[in-house]
Design a protein around this motif. Structure first.
Motif, PDB file in Angstrom:
ATOM      1  N   ASP A  55     -12.917  67.715  -1.302  1.00  0.00           N
ATOM      2  CA  ASP A  55     -12.262  68.900  -1.863  1.00  0.00           C
ATOM      3  C   ASP A  55     -10.823  68.573  -2.261  1.00  0.00           C
ATOM      4  N   LEU A  56     -10.147  67.848  -1.415  1.00  0.00           N
ATOM      5  CA  LEU A  56      -8.758  67.470  -1.677  1.00  0.00           C
ATOM      6  C   LEU A  56      -8.666  66.635  -2.957  1.00  0.00           C
ATOM      7  N   ALA A  57      -9.563  65.674  -3.106  1.00  0.00           N
ATOM      8  CA  ALA A  57      -9.574  64.847  -4.320  1.00  0.00           C
ATOM      9  C   ALA A  57      -9.828  65.713  -5.554  1.00  0.00           C
ATOM     10  N   TYR A  58     -10.724  66.685  -5.439  1.00  0.00           N
ATOM     11  CA  TYR A  58     -10.994  67.567  -6.576  1.00  0.00           C
ATOM     12  C   TYR A  58      -9.824  68.502  -6.866  1.00  0.00           C
ATOM     13  N   LEU A  59      -9.111  68.913  -5.845  1.00  0.00           N
ATOM     14  CA  LEU A  59      -7.926  69.747  -6.088  1.00  0.00           C
ATOM     15  C   LEU A  59      -6.891  68.975  -6.909  1.00  0.00           C
ATOM     16  N   ILE A  60      -6.749  67.698  -6.623  1.00  0.00           N
ATOM     17  CA  ILE A  60      -5.819  66.866  -7.385  1.00  0.00           C
ATOM     18  C   ILE A  60      -6.351  66.647  -8.805  1.00  0.00           C
ATOM     19  N   LEU A  61      -7.612  66.357  -8.923  1.00  0.00           N
ATOM     20  CA  LEU A  61      -8.218  66.187 -10.244  1.00  0.00           C
ATOM     21  C   LEU A  61      -8.082  67.466 -11.079  1.00  0.00           C
ATOM     22  N   GLU A  62      -8.380  68.604 -10.478  1.00  0.00           N
ATOM     23  CA  GLU A  62      -8.296  69.874 -11.200  1.00  0.00           C
ATOM     24  C   GLU A  62      -6.869  70.177 -11.646  1.00  0.00           C
ATOM     25  N   ARG A  63      -5.906  69.911 -10.797  1.00  0.00           N
ATOM     26  CA  ARG A  63      -4.501  70.124 -11.172  1.00  0.00           C
ATOM     27  C   ARG A  63      -4.127  69.206 -12.322  1.00  0.00           C
ATOM     28  N   GLY A  64      -4.670  68.007 -12.343  1.00  0.00           N
ATOM     29  CA  GLY A  64      -4.390  67.087 -13.442  1.00  0.00           C
ATOM     30  C   GLY A  64      -4.934  67.600 -14.755  1.00  0.00           C
ATOM     31  N   VAL A  65      -6.126  68.163 -14.706  1.00  0.00           N
ATOM     32  CA  VAL A  65      -6.723  68.744 -15.913  1.00  0.00           C
ATOM     33  C   VAL A  65      -5.877  69.927 -16.378  1.00  0.00           C
ATOM     34  N   ILE A  66      -5.444  70.742 -15.450  1.00  0.00           N
ATOM     35  CA  ILE A  66      -4.623  71.906 -15.800  1.00  0.00           C
ATOM     36  C   ILE A  66      -3.294  71.452 -16.394  1.00  0.00           C
ATOM     37  N   ALA A  67      -2.663  70.469 -15.785  1.00  0.00           N
ATOM     38  CA  ALA A  67      -1.377  69.976 -16.314  1.00  0.00           C
ATOM     39  C   ALA A  67      -1.546  69.455 -17.734  1.00  0.00           C
ATOM     40  N   ARG A  68      -2.649  68.784 -17.988  1.00  0.00           N
ATOM     41  CA  ARG A  68      -2.903  68.214 -19.319  1.00  0.00           C
ATOM     42  C   ARG A  68      -3.278  69.306 -20.331  1.00  0.00           C
TER      43      ARG A  68
END
Length: 188
Positions: free
Chosen positions: A150-163
């Motif tokens: 979940d933690l890894a996906y939270l970081i991945l999701e934030r990266g998608v949002i930032a982009r």
């Protein structure tokens, strides 16, 4: 590589490296090599000749681009005593790094999973994140149902949002991060 090259070739390689650092910092690791070549004043063929591939160039500069920033997050978070503060500060600093640094975001989103240096940086960050998650859960500060995945996906999701949401301000992005962080805490 540079020890065996003529002086002019070494300058050429160093110029390409410097240009790649500037271009990737500004646009991320997916920026076209044409932009790196233009900034370095060389042809794209010269980049391929000196570095073998796009990945070869990225591998040659990614640690310089991102390692210091990831290690800075880890060092700052390790200095904190409170497990909840450590967990939240790790996520907050990581998410803000993703917003501020396109190349770091590419590392944390595993844009180039075949790159060994990139994967090493990603694994270092995630390994530390797993530890702060474990510590915060052991202290009863963070929900028990959150997994390292979940933690890894939270970081991945934030990266998608930032982009994808590049029109938002940093302050608005930061404000929204607080909503997410509060949702990860245990109910008290």
């Amino acid at each position: 590589m540079t020890g065996r090259l003529r002086a002019d070739a070494r300058r050429n390689v160093e110029g390409i490296r410097r240009a790649a650092l500037d271009v990737f910092r500004a646009g991320g690791l997916t920026t076209p090599l044409d932009e790196v070549a233009r900034a370095a004043g060389v042809s794209k063929g010269t980049i391929y000749h000196r570095f073998g591939s796009r990945r070869g160039l990225i591998d040659a500069v990614v640690e310089e681009l991102v390692l210091e920033r990831i290690e800075g997050i880890i060092t700052a978070v390790e200095a904190l005593d409170d497990p909840l503060e450590r967990f939240e500060e790790y996520l907050l600093r990581t998410w803000l790094l993703q917003f501020d640094e396109p190349a770091a975001n590419d590392v944390l989103m595993r844009t180039l999973p075949e790159s060994e240096p990139l994967t090493t940086l990603f694994d270092r960050s995630c390994g530390f994140g797993r530890q702060v998650l474990h510590d915060a859960q052991a202290a009863g500060a963070v929900r028990d149902d959150i997994t390292p995945e979940d933690l890894a996906y939270l970081i991945l999701e934030r990266g998608v949002i930032a982009r994808a949401c590049d029109q938002q301000t940093r302050d608005d992005y930061r404000r929204r991060l607080d909503f997410v962080l509060r949702g990860l805490r245990t109910a008290r």
